[in-house]
Design an enzyme around this catalytic site. Structure first.
Site, PDB file in Angstrom:
ATOM      1  N   GLU A 456       0.810  -1.223   0.000  1.00  0.00           N
ATOM      2  CA  GLU A 456       0.000   0.000   0.000  1.00  0.00           C
ATOM      3  C   GLU A 456       0.841   1.269   0.000  1.00  0.00           C
ATOM      4  O   GLU A 456       0.525   2.233  -0.700  1.00  0.00           O
ATOM      5  CB  GLU A 456      -0.953   0.004   1.204  1.00  0.00           C
ATOM      6  CG  GLU A 456      -2.145  -0.925   1.062  1.00  0.00           C
ATOM      7  CD  GLU A 456      -1.854  -2.348   1.473  1.00  0.00           C
ATOM      8  OE1 GLU A 456      -2.777  -3.187   1.404  1.00  0.00           O
ATOM      9  OE2 GLU A 456      -0.694  -2.631   1.873  1.00  0.00           O
ATOM     10  N   HIS A 525     -10.090  -4.088  10.017  1.00  0.00           N
ATOM     11  CA  HIS A 525     -10.673  -3.906   8.688  1.00  0.00           C
ATOM     12  C   HIS A 525     -11.915  -3.020   8.730  1.00  0.00           C
ATOM     13  O   HIS A 525     -12.679  -3.010   7.769  1.00  0.00           O
ATOM     14  CB  HIS A 525     -11.090  -5.255   8.088  1.00  0.00           C
ATOM     15  CG  HIS A 525      -9.958  -6.072   7.542  1.00  0.00           C
ATOM     16  ND1 HIS A 525      -8.989  -6.588   8.342  1.00  0.00           N
ATOM     17  CD2 HIS A 525      -9.663  -6.467   6.275  1.00  0.00           C
ATOM     18  CE1 HIS A 525      -8.135  -7.280   7.596  1.00  0.00           C
ATOM     19  NE2 HIS A 525      -8.519  -7.214   6.329  1.00  0.00           N
TER      20      HIS A 525
END
Length: 729
Positions: A456, A525
């Site tokens: 990322e 998450h």
């Protein structure tokens, strides 16, 4: 058991200069090389003097001793080569600026003076380092953040290794446009151990980018030696592991580096993909100081003296004279030209001399400009017509779910704008990514839908660099929490770049993040990212609660010249709504919408809680203004709409599904009370989840996030405090 060696065919070599190599260096090339080296050296000497006089505010990372490497590399490459670098970059940037302006007609020996453009850029770079208004970016960047894009200096970086993923983005954009420019990213040995470095090398090799990784190995990261920093001290094993051909070279020999740069250029042109140079250099002084490192005990005087005997300028001078490539008069003329340019730059910003020297007061930036250029002035929206659902006839609309609208609007914009690229994990797989957000795009735009590895920080940095170079990347983060892995590139880089570089750069990047809500994904998450991104005023944040708003806000995000966070609530993916068939309407960033009108209470809602608030008001029989905020970036929140409602109802609750700590409501509540205190009949109330992030357990997840019962309890309490009844139907 038998163990056999595994071959690695990626070359890892040492470049050593031979006598015959000097025949390849022409007199004009030698004059260019000497000009770049001496300009950098004299400039650094002046910066150290200014630092000794306490006129440099903040650090001034001297590169004296290292300038031969940068000069050798830059002099060997085309003048349109792009560079970026890290905090120790004066030598790279001045060499690049002069090289970019060094045309075939220029001869410093004949003129004994740098060109007026070169002298002007030298002056403006010095002004930038001193924080003055006439600097390259208005003095905001200072010593560590230098940018002059028209000269190919794309921006240096105070975060070690922070510029490497961004360099990948510049190279990616150049390749996407079928351009011919190379990108060079300079960094030091300390950056070799950063994850961003490895992510950048992996991406550059994977996408075959025209990028030269240039490692200035000065052996110390502040005071930490290589031996203290890593067990494997052969640093070329790093690019080899990523399949990048590499050479190490004596960086104290500028012409050896010149040859290495030509080798790298040939590698990139003939074989595609990146190359890597390790130039072994030595900084003569401490990290950011005019005293040697031995004064702090981490180096010895003997070591420093041995390296000073290899000073790049005397070495190069001896060779050029001995081989009669240039003569003493040539060298004297170039020295005179570079000294004059640096001295003129110095005199332009200082009054007095010695301990009485002062920065000229008229050169400081106007303090009233401190907040300028945080974001775009939105002039890119001139001529755009903004619409709401009421502006469309029924025959213009069709029913689409949230998830169906997502690829539909992106496809419509990709048809019009070939600068839009999509990056993310699995976005080009499974017929539309992990949730279908790219469904139907691959058939037409396969080359613009880019699968990324699970890096990322790397691919968000690549997207940032690509945006700086004119593309409009859409980055998909599979889950919003993953932005924390990319925190430097998103928050410290993309969000700050426009302001840091004085409005000379923009980052038109769209970041899509998914928030699962009640989907059982657990605490790593499930974060609503708005509260964190709101802390960085360079970001725009939009939070659509239905398909119509998603399309309109995505269109605006893709037109905006700022980085825009688009929050996508997974709980709404299957909810259908009416959307214009052409998906071409725009909703303004910074405009809330009143989705229900009433007179008793104002409910400010985001994402999934918009419909919850409407349902609660109906069930309780409460006359409520329900306002869908839609935009959550602090400077964009629609306080005009909020204020009109508060003045009418006198009471307000801010309703978010997220946890208490991640909530943006505290910021909004504070602002409401500052702006509209006289109109409030009771304190602003916040409805959020609990302090704990949601975990996988269905029961604990429901307890952690706010829901209908929480909204009902808050509304009932506020109404009771005002002596108003609810019906509880």
């Amino acid at each position: 058991m038998r163990l056999t060696a595994i071959d690695n065919t990626t070359p890892m070599q040492r470049l050593e200069i031979e006598d015959a190599d000097w025949e390849k260096l022409s007199a004009p090339e030698a004059r260019r090389l000497v000009t770049l080296l001496l300009a950098a050296r004299h400039f650094e000497e002046r910066i150290l003097l200014l630092d000794k006089l306490n006129l440099v505010h903040g650090p001034a990372h001297s590169s004296l001793g290292q300038e031969g490497g940068a000069a050798g590399c830059i002099a060997a490459l085309p003048v349109d080569t792009m560079i970026n670098g890290t905090h120790r970059a004066h030598h790279q940037c001045l060499a690049k600026a002069i090289n970019a302006l060094y045309d075939e007609k220029f001869d410093p020996v004949a003129t004994r003076r740098l060109s007026e453009n070169m002298r002007e850029e030298t002056r403006r770079m010095m002004h930038e380092i001193l924080g003055l208004r006439d600097g390259w970016t208005g003095g905001r960047g200072g010593s560590m953040h230098l940018r002059r894009a028209k000269l190919g200096i794309m921006g240096t970086n105070a975060i070690v290794a922070g510029g490497l993923p961004i360099a990948c983005g510049h190279a990616f954009a150049e390749k996407a446009r079928q351009g011919t420019k190379m990108m060079v990213s300079f960094f030091g040995d300390g950056a070799v151990h950063q994850g961003a470095t490895h992510e950048a090398m992996n991406l550059a090799a994977l996408y075959r980018l025209p990028l030269l990784f240039f490692l200035e190995n000065n052996r110390y990261a502040v005071s930490m030696s290589i031996e203290q920093s890593t067990f494997q001290t052969q640093l070329l094993t790093r690019p080899q592991a990523h399949g990048i051909p590499s050479v190490s070279v004596d960086g104290m020999n500028p012409y050896a580096v010149w040859l290495a740069a030509r080798w790298a250029q040939e590698q990139i042109l003939q074989h595609g993909g990146p190359a890597f140079i390790q130039a072994d250099v030595y900084r003569f002084y401490h990290q950011s100081s005019s005293v040697p490192g031995s004064a702090f005990g981490y180096r010895t005087r003997d070591e420093e003296n041995q390296w000073r005997q290899r000073d790049p300028w005397p070495q190069l001078k001896r060779e050029l004279l001995a081989r009669k490539i240039l003569n003493q008069a040539d060298l004297d003329a170039i020295d005179e030209a570079t000294v004059e340019a640096v001295e003129a730059a110095y005199q332009s910003c200082v009054d007095g001399s010695g301990s009485a020297a002062r920065i000229r007061t008229e050169l400081w930036p106007d303090v009233a400009t401190v907040d300028d250029d945080l974001t775009s002035d939105m002039s890119e929206f001139e001529g755009v017509t903004f619409s709401e659902i009421e502006d469309f006839a029924p025959q213009q609309l069709e029913s689409l779910s949230f998830i169906e609208a997502m690829p539909r609007v992106v496809r419509a914009r990709m048809q019009e704008d070939d600068s839009i690229y999509i990056f993310g994990e699995d976005v080009a797989n499974m017929g539309g990514g992990t949730v279908g957000a790219t469904r139907g795009l691959l058939e037409q735009y396969a080359h613009r839908v880019i699968n990324t590895p699970i890096t990322e920080n790397g691919f968000c940095g690549l997207a940032t660099g690509a945006a700086l170079s004119g593309l409009r990347p859409i980055v998909e983060l599979m889950y919003s929490d993953f932005f924390l892995v990319a925190g430097d590139q998103l928050l410290n880089q993309a969000g700050k770049i426009r302001h840091l570089f004085g409005g000379t750069a923009s980052v038109p990047l769209v970041l899509r993040t998914r928030v699962p809500g009640h989907e059982g994904y657990g605490s790593q998450h499930s974060m609503d990212p708005a509260g964190v991104f709101a802390l960085f005023p360079g970001w725009r944040i939009v939070a659509p609660s239905n398909a119509f708003d998603y399309v309109g806000l995505m269109n605006s995000a893709l037109l905006c010249n700022d980085p825009v966070l688009v929050i996508e609530p997974q709980e709404l993916h299957r909810i259908k709504g009416l959307v214009p068939k052409d998906c071409s309407h725009y909703i303004p960033i910074g405009k809330a919408r009143c989705v229900a009108e009433g007179s008793d209470i104002t409910l400010l809602a985001t994402l999934t809680m918009v419909q919850v608030c409407k349902d609660v008001a109906d069930r309780l029989g409460v006359s409520a203004d329900v306002i869908d905020l839609r935009t959550l970036s602090q400077r964009d929140i629609d306080y005009d709409t909020i204020g009109a409602s508060v003045k009418k109802t006198g009471r307000v609750a801010i309703v978010e599904q997220t946890t208490r700590g991640a909530s943006i409501g505290a910021i909004i509540a504070d602002e409401i009370q500052r702006r509209f205190f006289d109109y409030l009949d009771q304190p602003v109330k916040r409805v959020t989840g609990r302090w704990a992030p949601p975990v996988v357990s269905r029961a604990l997840e429901a307890a952690a996030l706010a829901g209908q019962a929480d909204v009902e309890a808050a509304v009932e309490a506020m109404m009771a405090d005002s002596g108003l009844a609810v019906s509880n139907t």
